[in-house]
Design an enzyme around this catalytic site. Sequence first.
Site, mmCIF file in Angstrom:
data_model
loop_
_atom_site.group_PDB
_atom_site.id
_atom_site.type_symbol
_atom_site.label_atom_id
_atom_site.label_comp_id
_atom_site.label_asym_id
_atom_site.label_seq_id
_atom_site.Cartn_x
_atom_site.Cartn_y
_atom_site.Cartn_z
ATOM 1 N N GLU A 78 -6.748 -7.393 -0.943
ATOM 2 C CA GLU A 78 -6.586 -6.691 0.285
ATOM 3 C C GLU A 78 -8.157 -6.551 0.360
ATOM 4 O OE1 GLU A 78 -3.275 -5.264 3.336
ATOM 5 O OE2 GLU A 78 -4.974 -4.531 4.278
ATOM 6 N N GLU A 95 1.246 -0.747 0.172
ATOM 7 C CA GLU A 95 -0.246 0.382 0.112
ATOM 8 C C GLU A 95 0.775 1.389 -0.164
ATOM 9 O OE1 GLU A 95 -2.578 0.062 3.413
ATOM 10 O OE2 GLU A 95 -4.035 -1.306 2.170
#
Length: 613
Positions: A539, A451
């Site tokens: 995710e 991320e």
Amino acid sequence: MREMNEQKYSRNMALSLLAGIALGAVITLALLWALGYFPGKGQGEALETDSSPMAAAGEAPQLPDHGETASVESSESQNGTGQGENGSQDKPGQDSGASESAQDKPEQGSGASESAQDKPGPEEGSSSVSLDFRLNGGWDGEEGHYCQYLVSIINDSGSKITDWKITVPGFEGCRVDSYWCCELETEGENLIVTPADFNQEIWENSRVEGIGITVVTEKERELTEAVLEAETTEGKITAALGDAPLPRSDSSDVQDGNAPAASSGNGQTPGQETGQRPDQGAQSQGMSNQGAKGPEIRTGDELGGFVVTEGTPVGDHGRLRVENGSLVDQYGEAYQMHGVSTHGLAWFPEYVSEETFRTFRSDWDADLMRLAMYSDEYGGYSNGGDKKELKQLIDRGVEYASGQGMYVIIDWHVLGEGNPNIHKEDAIDFFDEMSEKYGDQGNVIYEICNEPNGGVSWKDVKKYAEEVIPVIRANDPYGIILVGTPQWSQLIGDAAADPIEGYDNIMYTLHFYAATHKEDLRGNLEKALKDGLPVFVSECSICDASGNGSIDEKSAQAWVDLLDQYSVSYVAWAASNKNETAALISSGCGKLSDWSDQELSDTGRWFKAQFTK
């Protein structure tokens, strides 16, 4: 006589020149007046700037009762014509096209709205700036009552917002527990919310969202007032609590094709078409139409020391590749995988066990496991972590997944450092080692940056990826490689506009937490998919972006419906019994496998039901 004639001629020329200058001055003044440079009747106020936006906004009115969800919105009119949602002014990094037209919003009688109406622009009455300050849920904890608020700012003004500030009055007796995508400070009895370094500017006809604040109070109490002050290239605008609501986060927007922020770019609204993507989409974006096909994997073949058997994910689907913007199996059929991510390997290593993976495979019908190895924080690989132990956990995870005939993601879990380039050299060495070890297996997927965040641009991420990918490809010419996108893997449109070229079997990740990320991000995902971008949701969860707070099953179902429509694979976070909403195992359960439904968390039961439906 000749001298007199010359004098007369000179005098006439001078008079003609003066007359010409006078006439030119008159014409110039007339033009300036016509263009509005000289105020006429009723125009003087239009040239004045609002020197006190807080005073102009007045006292924020009380929010209407919406049950558990409270919304704060207001809009003003300001100069600027704006651009359409596909106009040249749309900028990556923000959700463009989310605004509604002014005709869709009722006129307001607040001081802020009246002040805005005194400043007519080229589109009088057009909406300007909207503030959504919404209670997302509340719960009781050890230190008091927790309330989580989600904040969005929508800029419909036609002028770029260069800076902004939100003042939340009545903050006495409150304490901030956590926050994200913003900076906070207190001034007297007010909470002041200011931008993070990556969302200070808001381009015209765009929005920023994903801002979150969790507040603790001794007793249950809701904050119901807020005032936004926005600096634009045309002056200052304010917005306060008002009666003109923004589009609500409603899963039906996607299902019914009414999501306002999700233009497909072809004149149709997302949700009106089937999940089939045009074959030319990937090629038009510079993405490979068909990924390289590696050697096929058949039942009876060896897979990491185990025999591939029929009825397992790898046994039924073999070696994967990317084709026409979709993940397909070795037979060319679209393949949607359902998977489970570990929590940080250094923190919950016990869940990297053969019995845990067996339970997810046999009881949950999971196709893959994701091994989340943090690169930076709390003893991460590049920040004081035990590299040898972490790599041994990776090795055991790949072994256990292979033994179940599952696919496995090796995840370089970028988070705390924000920019993947910070530990790039470690990442290159790590993936060189992993791809050399597992490049021939065919069931290993490489996620090279979880991320990226903190103002990191797609240009930064792409530069990193273009240095890591060749290292993997030198050892594994065919394996799927997942590349994260900016703003916690949300700015998927940036990758769609400028994809990585020269390599096959590359996919781009999008992450969502259903109680925080709703129809706007779903719309961006659908547009990227229709543009031909290969997307993998590596995710996700059904709570808010902190991993805690309340569950939003309606938004979660809208997400899964969209992913099912386009056969997009998704991975649930996370296999642990941590005392948080996102944990799949109940915090009171110490078992590592064979959980009953009662031993799962609410989140765990929900994902298990989705996987096995």
